[in-house]
Design a protein around this motif. Sequence first.
Motif, mmCIF file in Angstrom:
data_model
loop_
_atom_site.group_PDB
_atom_site.id
_atom_site.type_symbol
_atom_site.label_atom_id
_atom_site.label_comp_id
_atom_site.label_asym_id
_atom_site.label_seq_id
_atom_site.Cartn_x
_atom_site.Cartn_y
_atom_site.Cartn_z
ATOM 1 N N ILE A 278 20.551 3.432 53.830
ATOM 2 C CA ILE A 278 20.470 3.558 55.455
ATOM 3 C C ILE A 278 18.788 3.697 55.519
ATOM 4 O O ILE A 278 18.050 2.938 56.298
ATOM 5 C CB ILE A 278 20.971 4.745 55.918
ATOM 6 C CG1 ILE A 278 22.460 4.520 55.918
ATOM 7 C CG2 ILE A 278 20.653 5.102 57.423
ATOM 8 C CD1 ILE A 278 23.286 5.879 56.240
ATOM 9 N N TRP A 279 18.184 4.461 54.605
ATOM 10 C CA TRP A 279 16.755 4.525 54.795
ATOM 11 C C TRP A 279 15.798 3.276 54.491
ATOM 12 O O TRP A 279 14.924 2.775 55.201
ATOM 13 C CB TRP A 279 16.028 5.358 53.893
ATOM 14 C CG TRP A 279 14.541 5.467 53.808
ATOM 15 C CD1 TRP A 279 13.879 6.295 54.462
ATOM 16 C CD2 TRP A 279 13.868 4.751 52.814
ATOM 17 N NE1 TRP A 279 12.802 6.286 54.265
ATOM 18 C CE2 TRP A 279 12.637 5.396 53.100
ATOM 19 C CE3 TRP A 279 14.080 4.171 51.841
ATOM 20 C CZ2 TRP A 279 11.304 4.997 52.428
ATOM 21 C CZ3 TRP A 279 12.664 3.561 50.996
ATOM 22 C CH2 TRP A 279 11.489 3.928 51.474
ATOM 23 N N THR B 9 16.322 0.954 57.859
ATOM 24 C CA THR B 9 15.730 1.247 59.164
ATOM 25 C C THR B 9 14.268 1.353 59.156
ATOM 26 O O THR B 9 13.499 1.343 57.989
ATOM 27 C CB THR B 9 16.138 2.951 59.174
ATOM 28 O OG1 THR B 9 15.861 3.665 58.110
ATOM 29 C CG2 THR B 9 17.549 2.714 59.470
ATOM 30 N N PRO B 10 13.591 1.129 60.201
ATOM 31 C CA PRO B 10 12.160 0.744 60.193
ATOM 32 C C PRO B 10 11.490 2.253 60.233
ATOM 33 O O PRO B 10 11.953 3.349 60.744
ATOM 34 C CB PRO B 10 11.671 0.439 61.685
ATOM 35 C CG PRO B 10 12.985 0.681 62.515
ATOM 36 C CD PRO B 10 14.083 0.742 61.452
ATOM 37 N N HIS B 11 10.175 2.367 59.635
ATOM 38 C CA HIS B 11 9.466 3.418 59.511
ATOM 39 C C HIS B 11 8.011 3.300 59.567
ATOM 40 O O HIS B 11 7.530 1.995 59.582
ATOM 41 C CB HIS B 11 9.609 4.102 57.883
ATOM 42 C CG HIS B 11 10.941 4.265 57.704
ATOM 43 N ND1 HIS B 11 11.628 5.575 57.814
ATOM 44 C CD2 HIS B 11 11.972 3.598 56.870
ATOM 45 C CE1 HIS B 11 12.932 5.533 57.222
ATOM 46 N NE2 HIS B 11 13.094 4.364 56.887
ATOM 47 N N GLU C 66 5.375 -0.577 62.283
ATOM 48 C CA GLU C 66 6.580 -0.224 61.459
ATOM 49 C C GLU C 66 7.108 -1.516 60.417
ATOM 50 O O GLU C 66 6.848 -2.456 60.815
ATOM 51 C CB GLU C 66 7.560 0.017 62.633
ATOM 52 C CG GLU C 66 7.479 1.145 63.547
ATOM 53 C CD GLU C 66 8.595 1.631 64.260
ATOM 54 O OE1 GLU C 66 9.549 0.869 64.374
ATOM 55 O OE2 GLU C 66 8.745 2.898 64.706
ATOM 56 N N THR D 209 10.529 -1.767 57.348
ATOM 57 C CA THR D 209 11.657 -1.339 56.556
ATOM 58 C C THR D 209 11.356 -0.537 55.583
ATOM 59 O O THR D 209 10.103 -0.770 54.892
ATOM 60 C CB THR D 209 12.677 -2.349 56.507
ATOM 61 O OG1 THR D 209 11.844 -3.182 55.598
ATOM 62 C CG2 THR D 209 12.998 -3.144 57.740
#
Length: 624
Positions: free
Chosen positions: A374-375, A378-380, A602, A604
């Motif tokens: 999941i991490w 997802t964008p960070h 951002e 991923t």
Amino acid sequence: MNAQTSATQSESRGRPGNAEGDLLIRVKAIVRGQSALAERARLMAELLSEEYRAPYVHVQLQTASRSFQHEVVQGNLPGSVWKPFADSVGIEAIAANEPVFDRLKDEASGVEAVVCGLPIRDWSDEAIGSLAIIFACESDKMARVISRQLQAVLSLLAVPTGDTAEGASETQAAQNAAVEQVALRYASFDQMAIAIVNGLKNRYAFAEVALGMVRGHRVRVTTISGRAKFHRGAPGVTQIQQAFEECLDAGKSLCSHPELDERFETRRRYVLHEQWSQAGGNCPVITVPLRDGERIVAVIGFRLEEVDSILALPVEELESKLAPLGPGILLADRLHRPWYKVAWHHALTRVGGAGRFQQALLLVAALFAVAVMIWGITPHPYIEAVQGEVGNEHRLVFAAPYPAVLDKVLVRPGDRVEQGEMLFALDVDNLETQLEEATAQGELARIERARALALGEPAFAAEAHAKYEAALAESDLLRDRIESAIVVARRGGIVVGDDARTRVGEEINQGDTVVEVAPDGSLSLKLRIPETLIQEVAVGCRGTFASMARPDEQLPFEVVSIERAAQAIDGKTVYLAEARFDDGDRIPLLGTTGTARLELGERTGAWLLWHSPMRYLRNQVNQL
């Protein structure tokens, strides 16, 4: 010696007619009826004195909780006559942990007696006391036979029995205290376990003795007699471990040959024990579980010397002798195990053993894998750190307007000044003196001019007028210099450059720089962007700057320009960029260095995880 041998002759002429079996029955009755070791020793001393018609019997014990001594005297001679002989052999027996003999002989009567000292051993084969007995005997062979009988009787002394819970608890406490004292003699649990298995091997003539500790639902082989080191994955050790676990599953003593244990005449085969026996030349093997209360804490195994070897004692009696080993070994294991292993063992016990722990570990691993996936999708925030330094675009220079002595400086580097604020002042004492002189000369010239006009002398009046004009011009020049001796800031800003306060009192020339001021709006942040990151940075990027002096203070900024050409600084290829701080009142001092964190949008989690090591490798390659 005559009195001693006479007493021996009168009181003892060989052993009485009681059979050895009767003596053992009476000793076992004492052991079953008494749980306290001291009381057993006292009754046993009286029994042996009666059985062997011994004029003197002395027993002494040294346990963890108390010391005990008791003597039984028969005949007309007091105990003080026999005590020196008994003490001598008793001390030697404890020191050697073996029987000791000393003969007494009366040359006149020909009567001979033997002083026999025997060690009293505990479960670990350690001497905890001695029994000294004097009896009549005419040959060394007979003395050795009697000593073996006595040693067999004394081996039952430390067997734990008792009918009451109170007696059992006292015995258990005494055993634990004794085990703790024994355990402290060794530097580690392994050394103590080696001493135990080797002692049992030598005492009962086994070919091999092994010890395994229960860990969860498995048995870990810790010690094998005669082997200082061994590999737990070796075939022989694996067979021992499998037999131990078979014993743990059964919860009782097991044998490879049915004839070894009378309690199991007809029973099923124990394949793992038979495999261990076959690996040792088909010699019989036995495993006995060691308990702490109802819980099995260890398993001990024995392999006999030959195929047709017979046990020195029945399995049931062997279990009784080994009973103190369970709580004893557990206590010693806790004394010597590191705290983190104890905590780990308790944790496994709480979760239900190693099997439950493995299931929980797999569940945690699966949840962790899902969280990573999941991490990864997802964008960070993508943030990179670069070096930064506070610089300025231009400076305002305040120099000396004329040669003079620097009188005072009111600012220092780092001070903030406002427009019109005084920076420094020159010494004007000499100028004020010159101004007074010039004023006086002008007044004198004016008077001379008026007198010449009154006398009608135009030539003298013109000359006096010229002097007057010259004095007036010089006065105006001096007043201007006096006024310009006080230098003020033309714009607000931050004082930079050298500290001029160190030059106060010095003569300075016209045009010498005294104070420099970086005006408001001229301080900026100079960024060093690596060439591997320049493609990600653009004008308008935002970030925060933290100085080395105040790393907890984050100052926001915005990139306003990026140089097109790269530069080599400190052996690295970088691009210089300029950024402006959002808050002009919180700008750090000029020259402050620190770390600038650029916010580059951002990405991923998977991209970040892959990009960071790759960029590091590119940097290392570029530096080659």
